[in-house]
Design an enzyme around this catalytic site. Sequence first.
Site, mmCIF file in Angstrom:
data_model
loop_
_atom_site.group_PDB
_atom_site.id
_atom_site.type_symbol
_atom_site.label_atom_id
_atom_site.label_comp_id
_atom_site.label_asym_id
_atom_site.label_seq_id
_atom_site.Cartn_x
_atom_site.Cartn_y
_atom_site.Cartn_z
ATOM 1 N N ASP A 33 -22.142 13.269 -10.250
ATOM 2 C CA ASP A 33 -22.046 11.846 -11.016
ATOM 3 C C ASP A 33 -23.183 11.393 -11.494
ATOM 4 O OD1 ASP A 33 -19.519 12.148 -10.207
ATOM 5 O OD2 ASP A 33 -19.544 10.424 -8.508
ATOM 6 N N TYR A 36 -24.129 13.167 -14.913
ATOM 7 C CA TYR A 36 -22.993 12.446 -15.743
ATOM 8 C C TYR A 36 -23.481 10.917 -16.387
ATOM 9 C CZ TYR A 36 -18.779 11.092 -18.035
ATOM 10 O OH TYR A 36 -17.767 10.479 -18.943
ATOM 11 N N ASP A 37 -23.777 10.125 -15.420
ATOM 12 C CA ASP A 37 -24.493 8.896 -15.550
ATOM 13 C C ASP A 37 -25.562 8.937 -16.465
ATOM 14 O OD1 ASP A 37 -22.220 7.960 -14.032
ATOM 15 O OD2 ASP A 37 -23.462 7.637 -12.248
ATOM 16 N N SER A 82 14.840 8.374 -20.699
ATOM 17 C CA SER A 82 14.781 8.411 -19.313
ATOM 18 C C SER A 82 15.519 9.727 -18.808
ATOM 19 C CB SER A 82 15.186 6.949 -18.853
ATOM 20 O OG SER A 82 16.370 7.071 -19.223
ATOM 21 N N LEU A 83 15.404 9.903 -17.713
ATOM 22 C CA LEU A 83 15.992 10.943 -16.894
ATOM 23 C C LEU A 83 17.129 10.694 -16.220
ATOM 24 C CD1 LEU A 83 13.012 13.101 -16.009
ATOM 25 C CD2 LEU A 83 14.450 13.529 -18.255
ATOM 26 N N GLU A 114 8.465 20.236 -11.879
ATOM 27 C CA GLU A 114 7.070 19.609 -11.958
ATOM 28 C C GLU A 114 7.322 18.285 -10.913
ATOM 29 O OE1 GLU A 114 5.888 17.912 -15.934
ATOM 30 O OE2 GLU A 114 7.748 18.967 -16.303
ATOM 31 N N LYS A 116 7.567 14.707 -9.818
ATOM 32 C CA LYS A 116 7.842 13.494 -10.805
ATOM 33 C C LYS A 116 6.782 12.204 -10.278
ATOM 34 C CE LYS A 116 11.300 10.299 -12.419
ATOM 35 N NZ LYS A 116 10.854 9.037 -11.720
ATOM 36 N N ASP A 118 5.020 8.983 -9.800
ATOM 37 C CA ASP A 118 5.515 7.522 -9.578
ATOM 38 C C ASP A 118 4.392 6.546 -10.205
ATOM 39 O OD1 ASP A 118 7.248 5.656 -9.134
ATOM 40 O OD2 ASP A 118 6.888 5.603 -6.762
ATOM 41 N N ARG A 137 6.489 2.260 -22.343
ATOM 42 C CA ARG A 137 7.817 3.016 -22.699
ATOM 43 C C ARG A 137 8.760 1.431 -23.144
ATOM 44 N NH1 ARG A 137 12.491 3.101 -20.084
ATOM 45 N NH2 ARG A 137 14.056 4.747 -20.867
ATOM 46 N N GLU A 174 2.645 9.925 -17.842
ATOM 47 C CA GLU A 174 2.653 8.914 -16.743
ATOM 48 C C GLU A 174 1.268 8.345 -16.567
ATOM 49 O OE1 GLU A 174 5.692 8.676 -16.091
ATOM 50 O OE2 GLU A 174 5.933 7.651 -14.285
ATOM 51 N N TYR A 224 -1.311 11.698 -16.715
ATOM 52 C CA TYR A 224 -0.879 13.208 -16.976
ATOM 53 C C TYR A 224 0.360 13.127 -17.884
ATOM 54 C CZ TYR A 224 -3.775 14.052 -12.823
ATOM 55 O OH TYR A 224 -4.807 13.786 -11.914
ATOM 56 N N LYS A 289 13.520 21.017 -15.958
ATOM 57 C CA LYS A 289 13.924 21.240 -17.192
ATOM 58 C C LYS A 289 14.469 22.701 -17.636
ATOM 59 C CE LYS A 289 10.758 17.915 -19.154
ATOM 60 N NZ LYS A 289 9.549 17.675 -19.778
ATOM 61 N N LYS A 313 15.874 13.618 -7.272
ATOM 62 C CA LYS A 313 14.802 12.739 -6.235
ATOM 63 C C LYS A 313 14.796 13.116 -5.183
ATOM 64 C CE LYS A 313 14.729 8.793 -7.851
ATOM 65 N NZ LYS A 313 13.617 8.109 -8.839
ATOM 66 N N CYS A 407 1.404 -9.640 30.479
ATOM 67 C CA CYS A 407 1.862 -8.196 29.998
ATOM 68 C C CYS A 407 3.483 -8.145 30.633
ATOM 69 C CB CYS A 407 0.979 -7.334 31.252
ATOM 70 S SG CYS A 407 1.657 -5.692 31.188
ATOM 71 N N CYS A 410 3.437 -5.914 34.169
ATOM 72 C CA CYS A 410 2.750 -6.228 35.292
ATOM 73 C C CYS A 410 2.431 -7.779 35.406
ATOM 74 C CB CYS A 410 1.629 -5.588 35.547
ATOM 75 S SG CYS A 410 0.216 -5.934 34.833
ATOM 76 N N CYS A 425 -3.439 -5.696 28.120
ATOM 77 C CA CYS A 425 -2.970 -6.248 29.518
ATOM 78 C C CYS A 425 -4.452 -5.988 30.320
ATOM 79 C CB CYS A 425 -1.724 -5.165 29.914
ATOM 80 S SG CYS A 425 -1.969 -5.183 31.774
ATOM 81 N N CYS A 431 -1.188 -2.033 36.785
ATOM 82 C CA CYS A 431 0.147 -2.086 35.703
ATOM 83 C C CYS A 431 0.680 -0.635 35.574
ATOM 84 C CB CYS A 431 -0.725 -2.266 34.291
ATOM 85 S SG CYS A 431 0.551 -2.614 33.092
#
Length: 670
Positions: A33, A36-37, A82-83, A114, A116, A118, A137, A174, A224, A289, A313, A407, A410, A425, A431
């Site tokens: 990181d 990269y920064d 949609s599926l 693949e 699905k 969410d 969508r 998605e 993705y 598919k 599902k 409690c 006891c 307790c 107890c």
Amino acid sequence: MIDSIAHRIRELITEIRQHDYNYHVLDAPTIGDSQYDQLMRELKQLELEHPDLVDPNSPTQRVGAKPDSGFEEVTHRVPMLSLDNLFDLDEFRQFVERIKDRLSQTDTPQMTAEPKLDGLALSIRYEQGHLVLATTRGDGQTGENVTQNVRTIRSIPLTLKGSHYPEVLEVRGEVIMKKADFAAMNQRLSEASEKVFVNPRNAAAGSLRQLDPSIVSTRPLSFYAYGLGEVSEPLGDTHTEVMDALKQLGIPVNPGLVTGEAEAIETAYHSLIAERDALPYEIDGMVVKVDSIALQNALGFVARAPRFASAWKFPAQEASTRLLAIDLQVGRTGAITPVARLEPIFVGGVTVSNATLHNFDEVSRLDVRPGDQVMVRRAGDVIPQIIKVIAEERPDIAKPIAIPTACPVCQSPVERADGEAVIRCSGGLICQAQRLEHLKHFVSRKAMDIDGVGERLLEILIEKEWVITPADLYRLTADSLEGLDRMGVKSAQNVIDAITTSKQTTFARFLYALGIRDVGEATARTLAATFGSLDRLIQASHEDLMEVDDVGPVVASHIRSFFEIDRHRSVIQELIDLGIQWPDGAVSALQNGPDLSGQTWVLTGTLESMTRDEASEQLRALGAKVSGSVSAKTNVLVAGPGAGSKLTKAESLGVDIIDEAALIALLSEL
Ligand code: I6G
């Protein structure tokens, strides 16, 4: 000069894009990181100094201006489908049969599977290799223009990779938030007293619909791809080839694509369910598919869903049911947990009739009441949880439950440490729910050290109700033990001998064995050394206790409440009547022997006449602190044969070093 700066800017952009690709598409970063920064900082600095050289698709140009009014509406050139859903194996097999019928084939065509993901569907459009439009969508025909927000998603390239790409390329996929990113973001929001999101899907949707791109840029969104919209030329002959081509262009594609015939797809489904909880993102099923694009086209569409694909599902992980009661469960360590008793409901693949409520803070956070209709979630093997109350369905009779003060097992008072959500307790010794744990602690090596009384024997003794409190251990006879758990005459006698030997103990061990909350070995030793006698300790006030080193207000109140329980005092009295004794308090030992208070001692190597624990105990009785490591603060090192690095270190620090004989001589002054 300017040429070389422009060149450096182009170099940096290319390098940063390659690192973005390695990270987001290949999942194989080649730099850390901070490196990269560093590249980003250099690029930003050059662009700041030379605004005329800023490329609008530079990786620094992700955060743009806020739209004046809401998001503009955009009509999709190719509708976003949609599926249809499949809910079980039969439905999957029927889906395959329908495909074969329609294609007049006897063999199942090659298929793909693949996860699905969410999240929420997004279409991103590239023209001449540059990202020009990103649309939600919406209803499938018209969505919202969220381009400014989508530009902030680091896994979406602003410019396609390589030099061969269709002039127009619309990618569908998605937008999600990974589980770990979601947890970290919610943590940040809650620390800033901002509203947290209920799940990663809501977090992704809420973030993408934020009007201010600078806020979106702080939300850890990922993307993705799973398909195409409008394209000016085909990318491949199969779904698998299309996904590979997108990857080559720098676009992250749906992970875990599997190809095979129907049977392989069924296997993939079961494997994916098993892997589900370990995946870094939430998924709610598997998309199946037909792989060949020509066959996909031949199959076509019904209404708004393709015939060539379906979403198989997973069993629902959430369902609503009635909360019948909130019971109180006392755990082995005394924690009192509210447990929800539910009208049985099928969720997450099993029938659930109980759910955890964790603690009373959770009960009040959810404002959950017996009689309520509640949403239950069961994910993987995790204990089912109540996630919310369906407020509109609350019956009038639903009343909140009160936090217990005693409690349920006891009747001892309950206690709650400051800042802790759990209530407990306080009746450790008496107890029933805590019996086994308590007795295991009582007999353990650093407490009463009763060798031979292990967990299995204790379980049997408890089950037979021969041992209810620790005092009952001292009433056992060899005759009664014989035959228990295949115990012979000799073993039974050994157990009784061990119990008898344990009667000679120290005050500190006895105190520790009582299992007073937060009174560990060290605190027990300090209390023993300070008060010298049990009577004095029992009579000590909260203030007296607070004066002891290591004892703060919480521990002081635990000690007070322990001794305030009559039955605790009577069990202690029984133990003493049954012969438990210890030499007169450590205070007198301190008076007779050398005073080592304020000194730090370390023991190393082998001791022959006593164990290290015994030596430590005696040194502590003289006021020394016994430490496990040598430092500049060490006063004396006791070195037995086999001493190694501690001895070398003590020598180099000039610490006093004595052997076992010298230690024995010192201790015999007691
Ligand atoms: O391959 C796919 C994966 C996930 C999809 C898909 C999806 O939705 C979450 N949705 C569609 C409409 C298609 N393929 C064609």
